[in-house]
Design an enzyme around this catalytic site. Structure first.
Site, short mmCIF file in Angstrom:
data_model
loop_
_atom_site.label_atom_id
_atom_site.label_comp_id
_atom_site.label_asym_id
_atom_site.label_seq_id
_atom_site.Cartn_x
_atom_site.Cartn_y
_atom_site.Cartn_z
N HIS A 113 0.88 -1.18 0.00
CA HIS A 113 0.00 0.00 0.00
C HIS A 113 0.92 1.23 0.00
O HIS A 113 0.89 2.05 0.91
CB HIS A 113 -0.94 -0.04 1.21
CG HIS A 113 -2.13 0.85 1.10
ND1 HIS A 113 -3.43 0.42 1.26
CD2 HIS A 113 -2.24 2.18 0.84
CE1 HIS A 113 -4.27 1.43 1.13
NE2 HIS A 113 -3.57 2.53 0.87
N ASN A 282 -11.96 -0.63 -5.00
CA ASN A 282 -12.13 0.55 -4.14
C ASN A 282 -12.96 1.56 -4.91
O ASN A 282 -12.59 1.95 -6.03
CB ASN A 282 -10.77 1.18 -3.80
CG ASN A 282 -9.94 0.30 -2.88
OD1 ASN A 282 -10.39 -0.75 -2.43
ND2 ASN A 282 -8.72 0.73 -2.60
O1 IFM Z 1 -6.52 6.98 2.15
C1 IFM Z 1 -6.68 6.47 0.87
C2 IFM Z 1 -6.17 5.04 0.81
O2 IFM Z 1 -4.84 4.94 1.19
C3 IFM Z 1 -6.30 4.50 -0.60
N1 IFM Z 1 -7.63 4.70 -1.12
C4 IFM Z 1 -8.23 5.98 -0.97
C5 IFM Z 1 -8.13 6.47 0.46
C6 IFM Z 1 -8.77 7.87 0.60
O3 IFM Z 1 -8.09 8.78 -0.19
#
Ligand code: IFM
Length: 426
Positions: A113, A282
């Protein structure tokens, strides 16, 4: 069992950047460079989760959640990105996994990540093909330690965002501004994913996913220019990362005039297209696209208007999640594995966060409306208010408020709402 979870990421919550033998990551370097992160915030302390994880695990189970998606910090496991495992780093995740299993919460680790070991960036980072092989070595080390208790794994988080913001535009670490020349970063991450899937399976992983950040792309009009621009953007944001893993091919990127794909070698796409047990998706919002853009780009972002917005200014379009899930099915058909919504959430201030309740309720209902898609999990981003990358601590995505002076955790109204909602399901 449907996974009802919440998600976090190592650099955003752990802190303790010099403890347990952890090496520096690109985010340590980047956040300490003046002007990179709002107000000079860094992840040095973040939510101090490295020390306070038992309290955080209790918050997860206290909400009635049955899954927790966290990420493993590569530089804790291999401080310089390669070589033998740093046992103290693995011990941290080992304890966390034990604690989750003890209380019946399914651990779902993500292996990358965005906190790449700085030593690998010094050799080109994801522009360097060798990083893909190092990533698989690292995946094997983590799986050898945890796969006896961890069945579900995620290789990468949002490779589109890491390529675009980190290497293309320079607003995230490592802060490079290669624009479209960052394309090899997509390929090398995907190659790393494919190699890591093999390593995970060899270590006994049962359920392996990749998490892509996906957006429904709305053409700004029916004009041929806008339709072509929307297709080009869809190729860059969605299909560049979904097609290779699900179909074993790259999408048509001809609108970008990128002629040199020499970084794709024979056999790479077969490696990338390892069978997957699920696609992590996501979802935050749709994107409205018109054509053309500046600097030779075939598109520009025309902005989604007419919807409420979060504190970040992102449009709130719950039905976009239904649209996205159904469009994935329409595009990939039987090649689409079960889908896990691995992130969905919003930034709002305050502890009485009624807007977050409305947001989560709307998106969960939209997910339930999606027809023909095998959805197996939903993870709220995020458990805690945390380090929101270039925004520092200014955007609060947590179900739990964090006072960054005292580290006091306070469950918000949305936490209590979620607990009530999950209680009614059981
Ligand atoms: O905080 C981030 C995350 O690390 C990855 N997806 C989106 C989130 C909000 O911006």
């Amino acid at each position: 069992m449907f996974l009802w979870g919440t998600a976090t990421a190592s650099y955003q919550i752990e802190g303790a950047v010099h403890e347990g033998g952890r090496g520096p990551s690109i985010w340590d370097t980047f956040s300490h460079e003046p002007g990179r992160v709002r107000d000079g915030h860094t992840g040095d302390v973040a939510c101090d989760h490295y020390h306070r994880w038992p309290e955080d695990v209790a918050l997860i189970s206290g909400a009635g959640l049955n899954a927790y998606r966290f990420s493993v910090a590569w530089p804790r496991v291999q401080p310089s990105g390669r070589g033998p495992a740093n046992q103290a780093g693995l011990d941290f995740y080992d304890r966390l996994v034990d604690a989750l299993c003890d209380i019946g919460v399914v651990p779902v680790p993500t292996l990358f990540h965005w906190d790449l070991p700085q030593a690998l960036e010094d050799e080109g980072g994801w522009m360097n093909r060798d990083t893909a092989a190092y990533f698989a070595d690292y995946a094997a080390l983590v799986a050898e330690r945890l796969a006896d208790r961890v069945g579900t794994w995620i290789t990468l988080n949002e490779p589109f965002v890491h390529m675009t913001f980190g290497y293309g535009l320079g607003v995230h670490a490592p802060g490079r501004t290669l624009f479209l020349d960052a394309l090899p970063v997509a390929h090398h991450q995907l190659l790393g994913h494919g190699l890591a899937v093999r390593a995970l399976r060899a270590a006994g992983a049962r359920t392996v996913l990749i998490t892509n950040n996906c957006t429904p792309v709305w053409p700004a009009s029916d004009s041929p220019e806008d339709l072509a621009a929307a297709a080009a953007y869809d190729a860059l944001h969605n299909r560049l990362f979904n097609d290779p893993v699900l179909l074993g091919t790259y999408p048509d990127m001809s609108a970008y005039g990128l002629e040199d794909w020499g970084f794709v070698r024979d056999g790479d796409l077969e490696t990338i297209a390892q069978p997957l047990d699920g696609l992590g998706v996501n979802y935050y919002n749709p994107t409205r696209i018109a054509g053309p853009g500046a600097g030779g780009l075939p598109f520009h972002d025309a902005g989604v208007t007419g919807y409420p917005t979060t504190a970040f200014g992102w449009p709130v379009v719950p039905d976009g999640l239904r649209e996205l899930l159904e469009s994935l099915k329409a595009t990939y058909g039987t090649a689409l594995p079960p889908v896990y919504v691995t992130e969905n959430g919003c930034s709002y201030d305050g502890i009485d966060d009624q807007e977050r309740i409305t947001y989560l309720n709307g998106h969960i209902e939209a997910m339930r409306r999606a027809r023909g898609v095998d959805v197996r999990g939903y993870f709220v981003w995020s458990l805690l208010d945390n380090f929101e990358w270039a925004e520092g601590y200014h955007q609060r995505f947590g179900l739990v408020h964090v006072d960054f002076e005292t580290q006091e955790r306070t469950p918000k109204a949305s936490y209590h709402w979620l607990k009530g909602m999950l209680g009614q399901l059981s």
